[in-house]
Design a protein around this motif. Structure first.
Motif, short mmCIF file in Angstrom:
data_model
loop_
_atom_site.label_atom_id
_atom_site.label_comp_id
_atom_site.label_asym_id
_atom_site.label_seq_id
_atom_site.Cartn_x
_atom_site.Cartn_y
_atom_site.Cartn_z
N VAL A 1 35.90 32.93 51.00
CA VAL A 1 36.68 31.88 50.35
C VAL A 1 37.14 32.33 48.96
O VAL A 1 38.29 32.10 48.56
N CYS A 2 36.26 33.00 48.23
CA CYS A 2 36.61 33.47 46.88
C CYS A 2 37.73 34.51 46.93
O CYS A 2 38.62 34.51 46.07
N VAL A 3 37.71 35.38 47.92
CA VAL A 3 38.76 36.39 48.05
C VAL A 3 40.11 35.71 48.30
O VAL A 3 41.13 36.07 47.69
N LEU A 4 40.13 34.72 49.18
CA LEU A 4 41.38 34.00 49.47
C LEU A 4 41.88 33.26 48.24
O LEU A 4 43.08 33.27 47.94
N ALA A 5 40.97 32.61 47.51
CA ALA A 5 41.37 31.88 46.31
C ALA A 5 41.87 32.84 45.23
O ALA A 5 42.85 32.54 44.53
N ALA A 6 41.22 33.98 45.10
CA ALA A 6 41.66 34.97 44.10
C ALA A 6 43.03 35.53 44.44
O ALA A 6 43.86 35.78 43.55
#
Length: 414
Positions: free
Chosen positions: A397-402
């Motif tokens: 999720v963090c990768v997608l948000a970043a």
């Protein structure tokens, strides 16, 4: 030239001097002291109210509910009342919130106060909290400017909050050995009143950011829609909200994990402290040792790896390794310094108060959701697997948000 501008100008001509620059601004010192008093008051109130509810009911469920109601109403204050942060002068809002909190706690000290009243008053505190926090964040930009001083000031307030958790839990426990829960709650009333006095006398009056007519709730909802309609702001808010949703998993599951390890109360205390200690260390290092451009450069890579230490729970580590994993994960929270710089720079000033209030409301609400989901997952797959799963899913999720934040960088809004 203002006090903050003088300090900022001097900063641009020399190497960063760390957090000492922020304390050179007189108004910030008042905000900092008020924040410390409010935090300690809230923590003592939470511990004391939980004990008081348990004394009244003998029910662990009701005692836990006294904690849970501190999260859920955040979304109410952060959406339906967010317009308060921009349509009224900030100092008036901050002092008013402290006074409302003091008024809410005072009836809790009365002998014979019914359980429903105690929980309702706790909900009122939670409704006011995001308005206070959002207004303070927006005011911090007025006091410190929208450059590096703001980032360091925000970092100091977060460090204070984490430190207050560590100190406040111990202080609350000691306090309850020498005073009854209702007597201890009087201390909270005092801290809120002292915070109000500090903010009234220590900060100067500034006009409201936006003069809007109409009903407050309608204005607040329209403001929230404006904030979320901006693609850049929306991406930054998601990056503030999503990582903590998964980060809280080991904290939420500290008690059952300590039981699995057989480490007793001392081990449980260490497990609960490790993540905040790592967070404090990471922020202190990034704030005092890294230049602003470096903090921005590492923000996105760091947010993508901050949850990876949770994968170590797949090996069912002992206490020492678990503490190390939590310390490393906490240190990764230093990415927030880079995000702070972007959000204060990219959010329109007239929406700043509402955006900061929405940020706080979403952050607290999603942490509550994250705790609940971690508990549900642990019921199905066990504690270690639940924490590991939070690490895997959270990292994705963090990768997608970043990636979304990177896409919106320097582009047209909307």
């Amino acid at each position: 030239m203002s006090e903050a501008e003088t300090v900022t100008t001097a900063t641009t001509k020399a190497a960063p001097a760390g957090y000492r620059r922020v304390f050179a601004v007189r108004e910030f010192r008042a905000v900092f002291a008020a924040h410390l008093l409010s935090m300690l008051g809230v923590i003592v109130a939470e511990i004391t109210l939980s004990v008081l509810v348990y004394d009244l009911t003998g029910s662990p469920l009701m005692s836990a509910l006294a904690w849970a109601v501190g999260f859920l109403p955040y979304i109410v204050g952060g959406t339906l009342l967010a317009g308060v942060a921009d349509r009224y002068p900030a100092r008036r809002v901050l002092v008013g919130c402290d006074l409302v909190c003091a008024v809410c706690v005072l009836p809790m000290t009365a002998p014979g106060a019914p359980l429903a009243v105690l929980l309702a008053l706790r909900c009122c505190l939670a409704v006011v909290s995001p308005i206070f926090a959002g207004t303070r964040m927006a005011t911090l930009a007025d006091i410190l400017g929208d450059g590096d001083l703001f980032v360091l000031g925000r970092s100091l307030l977060r460090i204070t909050a984490q430190s207050a958790l560590l100190v406040g839990f111990g202080l609350g426990g000691v306090l309850l050995t020498v005073a009854s829960p209702r007597q201890a709650l009087l201390i909270t009333v005092g801290t809120f009143l002292a915070s109000a006095v500090l903010l009234r006398l220590g900060t100067r009056r500034r006009p409201a950011r936006a003069r809007t007519g109409g009903a407050l709730v309608t204005d607040s909802l329209n403001g929230a829609r404006q904030v979320l309609a901006d693609r850049r702001t929306r991406a930054l808010l998601l990056l503030f909200w999503l990582p903590p949703t998964f980060t809280v998993a080991p904290e939420a599951l500290s008690a059952p994990y300590a039981d699995d390890l057989g480490v007793g109360p001392a081990g449980l205390g260490l497990l609960m402290c490790a993540l905040p200690v790592g967070t404090i260390a990471g922020e202190l290092y990034a704030g005092s040792r890294l230049r602003p451009v470096t903090r921005e450069r590492i923000a996105l890579p760091l947010v993508c790896v901050t949850l990876l230490p949770y994968l170590g729970y797949a090996f069912h580590p002992g206490l020492a390794v678990s503490l190390l994993l939590l310390l490393v994960a906490g240190a990764g929270s230093a990415y927030t310094l880079g995000l702070d710089q972007w959000i204060v720079r990219d959010v329109p000033e007239e929406l700043r108060g509402r955006a900061m209030t929405l940020l706080t409301a979403g952050l607290m609400t999603l942490q509550g959701v994250g705790m609940a989901l971690a508990g549900a997952a642990a019921e199905l797959v066990g504690v270690a697997a639940a924490v590991m799963g939070a690490g895997v899913l959270g990292t994705a999720v963090c990768v997608l948000a970043a990636r979304e934040v990177r896409r919106t960088e320097g582009r047209d809004r909307g």
